[in-house]
Scaffold this motif. Structure first.
Motif, PDB file in Angstrom:
ATOM      1  N   GLU A 194      23.160  -0.624 -16.480  1.00 39.46           N
ATOM      2  CA  GLU A 194      23.863  -1.561 -15.927  1.00 39.46           C
ATOM      3  C   GLU A 194      22.734  -2.881 -15.912  1.00 39.46           C
ATOM      4  O   GLU A 194      21.998  -2.772 -15.006  1.00 39.46           O
ATOM      5  CB  GLU A 194      24.377  -1.258 -14.710  1.00 39.46           C
ATOM      6  CG  GLU A 194      25.382  -1.897 -14.006  1.00 39.46           C
ATOM      7  CD  GLU A 194      26.039  -1.569 -13.072  1.00 39.46           C
ATOM      8  OE1 GLU A 194      26.063  -0.636 -12.595  1.00 39.46           O
ATOM      9  OE2 GLU A 194      26.697  -2.298 -12.233  1.00 39.46           O
ATOM     10  N   VAL A 197      27.491  -2.950 -18.891  1.00 39.26           N
ATOM     11  CA  VAL A 197      27.532  -1.574 -18.339  1.00 39.26           C
ATOM     12  C   VAL A 197      27.595  -0.587 -19.627  1.00 39.26           C
ATOM     13  O   VAL A 197      28.641  -0.684 -20.235  1.00 39.26           O
ATOM     14  CB  VAL A 197      28.614  -1.406 -17.310  1.00 39.26           C
ATOM     15  CG1 VAL A 197      28.519  -0.068 -16.934  1.00 39.26           C
ATOM     16  CG2 VAL A 197      28.310  -2.292 -16.220  1.00 39.26           C
ATOM     17  N   SER A 229      31.049  -8.311 -19.443  1.00 37.49           N
ATOM     18  CA  SER A 229      31.725  -9.544 -18.537  1.00 37.49           C
ATOM     19  C   SER A 229      30.777 -10.337 -18.271  1.00 37.49           C
ATOM     20  O   SER A 229      29.404 -10.411 -18.690  1.00 37.49           O
ATOM     21  CB  SER A 229      32.196  -8.797 -17.368  1.00 37.49           C
ATOM     22  OG  SER A 229      31.126  -8.159 -16.598  1.00 37.49           O
ATOM     23  N   GLU A 288      22.082  -7.449 -16.373  1.00 38.94           N
ATOM     24  CA  GLU A 288      22.360  -8.787 -16.475  1.00 38.94           C
ATOM     25  C   GLU A 288      21.325  -9.207 -17.711  1.00 38.94           C
ATOM     26  O   GLU A 288      20.114  -9.159 -17.600  1.00 38.94           O
ATOM     27  CB  GLU A 288      22.003  -9.606 -15.425  1.00 38.94           C
ATOM     28  CG  GLU A 288      23.038  -9.364 -14.051  1.00 38.94           C
ATOM     29  CD  GLU A 288      24.495 -10.010 -14.093  1.00 38.94           C
ATOM     30  OE1 GLU A 288      24.494 -10.774 -15.370  1.00 38.94           O
ATOM     31  OE2 GLU A 288      25.301  -9.638 -13.551  1.00 38.94           O
ATOM     32  N   CYS A 289      21.740  -9.812 -18.854  1.00 36.85           N
ATOM     33  CA  CYS A 289      20.961 -10.240 -19.771  1.00 36.85           C
ATOM     34  C   CYS A 289      21.794 -11.130 -20.808  1.00 36.85           C
ATOM     35  O   CYS A 289      22.885 -11.313 -20.699  1.00 36.85           O
ATOM     36  CB  CYS A 289      20.697  -8.901 -20.807  1.00 36.85           C
ATOM     37  SG  CYS A 289      22.135  -7.966 -21.483  1.00 36.85           S
ATOM     38  N   LYS A 320      27.164  -9.479 -18.071  1.00 38.21           N
ATOM     39  CA  LYS A 320      26.761  -8.144 -17.426  1.00 38.21           C
ATOM     40  C   LYS A 320      27.045  -7.211 -18.395  1.00 38.21           C
ATOM     41  O   LYS A 320      28.254  -7.095 -19.040  1.00 38.21           O
ATOM     42  CB  LYS A 320      27.533  -7.913 -16.130  1.00 38.21           C
ATOM     43  CG  LYS A 320      27.061  -6.773 -15.472  1.00 38.21           C
ATOM     44  CD  LYS A 320      27.916  -6.529 -14.078  1.00 38.21           C
ATOM     45  CE  LYS A 320      27.691  -5.292 -13.411  1.00 38.21           C
ATOM     46  NZ  LYS A 320      28.583  -5.029 -12.347  1.00 38.21           N
TER      47      LYS A 320
END
Lengths: 246, 280
Positions: A31, A4, A245, A33-34, A2
């Motif tokens: 923000e 941000v 994270s 997810e990748c 994640k």
């Protein structure tokens, strides 16, 4: 993983927002997810013209894996279409100049991943774990900054070997690590403060909006050292904060 | 706090050019048998300095008024503002107005590099504000006093500016007395950021090789050069470092003086923001 991000920026005091010549990618809060994330900052040189556009092309081009030659051609084509007076034409022929510090973060594991950075000029990235500085690249101290860094020119022919201009570095990150990308004025301020007291990192990590950045920058521009120099040079300021994270 | 003031539109600085237009400027420039006159050398020097100053202040949206400029001619017609055309009789002019009002634009061919590095020939527009003028005496004293009036007024209105730079372009053959005291009076004016800088460009018929930024009069070929050297300001620290970076030997007595050479490098030394080390 994640990711941000949040980007803060200010023009040089006395200049309008339209005259801001740094560039950042991403500029808007992100923000997502990748498995791979790219970000960059660039500082267009005050002494050249159309540097802001060159800086924008460089940061966006890095995130989109564009070829440098294509970016340079795009810059030239855009300028060529303009009807310029003699002085603007002459200046544009010298090309635009900008720094680039770019960071790619990948996530090969469950507890963290790897990062890779390339840089030309004096924009800088910091790798932070908890509230401690693990790494800074390519600048490592306040003394390394001056007013005439080697920059990437939009006339690529001016460089003998473009690929060899970039410095590169790689490392690993763990869950919760943070990265800051900074252009030179705030980076130089950071190193000066960090060398003395160590609380500068906390100050940068705690910035949450443009007003807090403005407050910090105004104070640093107004405070002078014993030689009469301001703690932060009056220049465009850009800060990209990245939190990763698993 | 010498020579640290930020040069900006809110805190601009000032240039004054003193242009020798006297009869002795009809003599050949650079050698006694040359075809180019000293007046042509002076006109070239002023046009190139103005061109470079305008380009220095050019940004994407136009010319930013980091500087105001006065050009004072001195010769047989006395001492007076030297611009013609739309700028005639104006004393201190924002650099944007100068850039937008050259007397004419000439088309010249220039070799340059395209984005891939290939050398291509282009037609460029070359601005001309001044044509050669050579007539009468050389009232250099009066010219320096006129510059002092301009600078005194400027400093009263801009007390915290980067110190004004006065560039005198002449063959050094003053006909209204020794100009040293007038030069000294000018050089000792100051803003809160430092003393006014007086630099001299010596245009001579001598075929002696060009000399840039000497630190002693011993290397100079004649009394006129030595006089102009003596009334040139020592370079501020940061300029001295930049001259040294260009491969010229420097010391604390290095002065803003060139002999049969141009002083365009002074424009390059002006600090208006980040300047790439690889930008020429």
């Amino acid at each position: 993983m994640k990711v941000v991000t949040k980007t803060f920026w200010l023009p040089k005091r006395g200049n309008s927002n339209e005259e801001y010549e740094d560039a950042a990618w991403p500029l808007e809060p992100t923000e997502l997810e990748c498995d791979e994330f790219k970000c960059a900052v660039s500082d267009g040189a005050t002494e050249a013209s159309f540097s802001a556009r060159w800086a924008q092309l460089l940061v966006q081009g890095f995130s989109e894996q564009a070829e440098l030659k294509d970016l340079a051609d795009k810059w030239s084509a855009e300028i060529k279409d303009l009807d310029l007076p003699w002085y603007a034409q002459e200046k544009a022929e010298s090309g635009a100049f900008a720094t680039l510090t770019a960071l790619k973060i990948t996530s090969p594991g469950t507890t963290g991943g790897t990062w890779w950075s390339k840089a030309i000029g004096d924009s800088c990235f910091l790798h932070i774990r908890d509230e401690s500085l693990l790494e800074s690249f390519p600048m490592t101290d306040a003394e390394s900054f001056n007013n005439s860094p080697l920059l990437l020119c939009s006339n690529l022919g001016k460089h003998e070997e473009v690929d060899r201009l970039f410095l590169e570095k790689e490392g690993t990150w763990l869950n919760g690590d943070r990265f800051l990308l900074l252009t030179d004025a705030i980076a130089a301020w950071f190193f000066r403060k960090h060398d003395k007291s160590g609380d500068a990192l906390k100050t940068l990590l705690n910035i949450n909006d443009q007003n807090e950045l403005l407050e910090l920058v105004n104070k640093a521009r107004n405070d002078h050292d014993e030689e009469g120099r301001p703690y932060m040079r009056n220049d465009d300021v850009t800060l990209v904060r990245v939190e990763v994270s698993t | 706090m010498p020579y640290l003031a930020e040069i900006s539109r809110a805190n601009p600085s000032c240039f004054v050019f003193l242009v020798d237009q006297s009869g002795s400027m009809q003599d050949p420039f650079g050698s006694v048998t040359g075809t180019k006159t000293k007046a042509m050398g002076v006109a070239d020097a002023v046009n190139r300095l103005l061109q470079n100053l305008v380009i220095k202040c050019t940004k994407s949206e136009g010319i930013r008024d980091y500087y105001n400029v006065a050009v004072i001619g001195y010769g047989g017609k006395g001492v007076k503002p030297a611009f013609g055309g739309n700028l005639e009789n104006k004393q201190v002019i924002p650099v944007s107005e100068i850039g937008n009002n050259p007397f004419r634009l000439e088309e010249r061919r220039k070799k340059t590099e395209d984005s891939s590095g290939a050398v291509v020939e282009q037609t460029i527009k070359f601005p001309v504000w001044f044509d050669p003028v050579a007539y009468g005496g050389t009232p250099m004293n009066a010219a320096l006093q006129s510059a002092t009036s301009v600078v005194v007024k400027w400093l009263a209105e801009h007390p915290h500016c980067f110190p004004p730079i006065v560039i005198n372009i002449s063959d050094g053959e003053s006909t209204d007395g020794d100009p040293f005291q007038s030069a000294y009076d000018l050089m000792t004016l100051s803003s809160t950021d430092g003393d006014v800088l007086l630099f001299n460009v010596h245009i001579s018929s001598s075929n002696h090789q060009p000399i840039e930024y000497p630190d002693s009069e011993n290397v100079l070929p004649d009394q006129h050069a030595k006089l102009l050297f003596s009334m040139s300001s020592p370079l501020p620290d940061y300029m001295r470092k930049m001259v040294g970076n260009e491969g010229i030997d420097v010391s604390y007595n290095t002065r803003g003086f060139v002999f049969n050479a141009d002083l365009v490098s002074v424009i390059r030394f002006l600090d208006i923001g980040t300047r790439p080390s690889n930008m020429r």
